[in-house]
Design an enzyme around this catalytic site. Structure first.
Site, mmCIF file in Angstrom:
data_model
loop_
_atom_site.group_PDB
_atom_site.id
_atom_site.type_symbol
_atom_site.label_atom_id
_atom_site.label_comp_id
_atom_site.label_asym_id
_atom_site.label_seq_id
_atom_site.Cartn_x
_atom_site.Cartn_y
_atom_site.Cartn_z
ATOM 1 N N GLU A 147 0.825 -1.224 0.000
ATOM 2 C CA GLU A 147 0.000 0.000 0.000
ATOM 3 C C GLU A 147 0.857 1.270 0.000
ATOM 4 O O GLU A 147 1.682 1.477 0.894
ATOM 5 C CB GLU A 147 -0.933 -0.008 1.219
ATOM 6 C CG GLU A 147 -1.944 1.135 1.185
ATOM 7 C CD GLU A 147 -2.932 1.088 2.347
ATOM 8 O OE1 GLU A 147 -3.298 -0.017 2.798
ATOM 9 O OE2 GLU A 147 -3.334 2.177 2.799
ATOM 10 N N LYS A 191 -7.457 -0.668 11.454
ATOM 11 C CA LYS A 191 -6.816 -1.043 10.182
ATOM 12 C C LYS A 191 -5.586 -0.158 9.974
ATOM 13 O O LYS A 191 -4.528 -0.621 9.522
ATOM 14 C CB LYS A 191 -7.816 -0.891 9.032
ATOM 15 C CG LYS A 191 -7.354 -1.473 7.704
ATOM 16 C CD LYS A 191 -6.530 -0.515 6.874
ATOM 17 C CE LYS A 191 -6.084 -1.169 5.569
ATOM 18 N NZ LYS A 191 -5.201 -0.303 4.783
ATOM 19 N N HIS A 242 -2.427 10.628 0.842
ATOM 20 C CA HIS A 242 -2.484 9.280 0.289
ATOM 21 C C HIS A 242 -2.397 9.305 -1.237
ATOM 22 O O HIS A 242 -1.554 8.670 -1.826
ATOM 23 C CB HIS A 242 -3.841 8.705 0.703
ATOM 24 C CG HIS A 242 -3.806 7.266 1.044
ATOM 25 N ND1 HIS A 242 -3.212 6.788 2.172
ATOM 26 C CD2 HIS A 242 -4.313 6.195 0.400
ATOM 27 C CE1 HIS A 242 -3.360 5.476 2.211
ATOM 28 N NE2 HIS A 242 -4.016 5.104 1.135
#
Ligand code: MEV
Length: 431
Positions: free
Chosen positions: A85, A262, A375
């Site tokens: 990720e 998470k 992100h």
């Protein structure tokens, strides 16, 4: 003067891959053989894979990066993270830098024993079962240690206690569950625990006349908890308030708690993978612990602390530094060496610290610029690649995507495809 780990943190992310490897070699974190191994693409020979699982057809490669700037319990660390990720490694390093400059990370492990379960699904009379079993408790501990866990005993661990629990069957009757409490030293302990539980099956049946129905370790190890604490000494009051509010949200609302946790696991799982530890076991333990009050809650807590901000992570985080993949897989062995943690407790403390730092990074982004900026900005390269941009086109596509992001606050693959189409048509008109 020999270079220290902290000397390579500044500007590390701007280096090329070769320069990063050289920097890690300069401080003794990597050796020539490690660099050679990585240059050749890591593990390729599938015969090792055949030893781990069945029907092997190859390896699944995910990126291995290193997070920098971590100072945990006064010691500098470079953190190996195997993860796909975007932005996890960057966010961990950036947040660790903030803490390094304005705060501290401290950790501890509370408790030493893992839990094994032996179930007797239908007991005639629970009170009699408990009495009979507890009368033989010391003998059962002794034979378990003598016959099965002798290796652990030699290293200072072994079976420490046996506890009987009454678990309602839901129909008015009870099942009996025997808990075996064992110190696994530096092993994760699953194999040895399962062996001890199965070994005890026969004596338990003999002493009680009841039938043992199954034996297996429990991943909810609330008897051995890893705690990490981050304290930022001086922080903008408004930011501290926003982070504390975000934390309260995750404490009180399970929908938010799941996403918060998470984010914590974004810091934890990549180290578990890199060091060959069982991430499913850790995940199961953390989620179960997060539900211990009857409601799923955040496993981290952030609160204002005078002029500062304090955050605490607290959960079972059972890992091993001996046995299993950790001491067989060459990449895991290299990552363990990079961390320099030899005991399971020390490894667990580092992992908890990274999880908590990752959480702080996410909460800071979410309550200020939002997740998209942190992100997706880093994601533009992936989008450009996904749209089919060639190496020389990537910076141009990225620049255009960043402009779109600044205006519309979101970007997608279809934006990247449109941008690339437009760029190519402009280029062909110039010819
Ligand atoms: C994304 O991988 C993780 C976050 O959703 C965590 C969080 O919401 O706290 C950003």
């Amino acid at each position: 003067m020999t270079k220290q780990l902290r000397d390579i943190f500044q500007g590390f992310s701007k280096l090329s891959r070769e320069e990063r490897l050289q920097a890690l070699k300069d401080v003794g974190v990597l050796h020539d053989s490690d660099v050679d191994y990585l240059a050749k693409g890591g593990l390729r020979d599938t015969s090792l894979g055949e030893k781990f699982i069945e029907n092997v057809i190859g390896y699944f490669q995910i990126p291995l990066g290193v997070a920098t700037n971590f100072r945990i319990d006064g010691k500098d660390f470079v953190i190996p993270m195997a993860v796909e990720e975007t932005s996890i490694v960057a966010a961990a390093s950036k947040t660790a830098k903030w803490i390094r400059e304005s705060g501290t990370i401290t950790t501890e492990v509370v408790g030493a024993e893992i839990i094994g379960q032996i179930q007797c699904a239908k007991v005639q009379d629970f009170a009699t079962f408990e009495k009979q079993l507890l009368a033989q408790k010391n003998y059962m501990i002794e034979i378990s240690n003598r016959e099965v866990a002798f290796g652990l005993v030699r290293r200072g661990g072994g079976v420490r206690d046996i506890v009987v629990r009454r678990v309602p069957r839901g129909d008015g009757s009870d099942m009996a569950v025997v808990h075996v409490m064992m110190d696994p030293c530096d092993a994760m302990g699953a194999n040895i625990m399962n062996q001890v539980c199965e070994f005890l099956k026969e004596p338990i049946e003999q002493f009680t006349g009841e039938k043992v129905t199954m034996c297996i370790l429990s991943n909810l190890v609330d008897s051995k908890i890893t705690r990490a604490t981050v304290h930022i000494t001086d922080i903008d009051a408004d930011l501290a308030e926003k982070i504390a509010e975000a934390s309260l949200f995750a404490q009180q609302d399970p929908y938010r708690a799941a996403t918060n946790n998470k984010g914590v696991l974004n810091g934890i799982d990549p180290i578990l993978v890199a060091t060959g530890n069982d991430w499913r076991a850790v995940e199961a333990g953390i989620h179960a612990y997060a539900s211990r009050t009857g409601q799923y809650r955040s496993i981290t807590r952030w609160y204002r602390d005078g002029k500062g901000l304090t955050g605490v992570f607290e959960a079972p985080l059972i890992v091993g530094t001996v046995g299993g993949v950790t001491t067989l897989h060459p990449t895991a062995m290299m990552c363990m060496k990079m961390l320099g943690t030899t005991s399971a407790n020390d490894l667990s403390r580092v992992i908890a610290a990274v999880g908590l730092v990752q959480n702080l990074g996410a909460l800071k982004a979410l309550t200020t610029v939002g997740i998209i900026e942190g992100h997706m900005k880093l994601h533009t390269k992936n989008l450009a690649l996904g749209a089919g941009a060639e190496e020389r086109e990537i910076p141009l596509v990225q620049k255009k995507l960043e402009e779109i992001l600044a205006i519309r606050k979101r970007i997608s693959l279809s934006n990247a495809i449109d941008v690339l189409k437009e760029l190519r048509s402009q280029a062909s008109q110039k010819l």
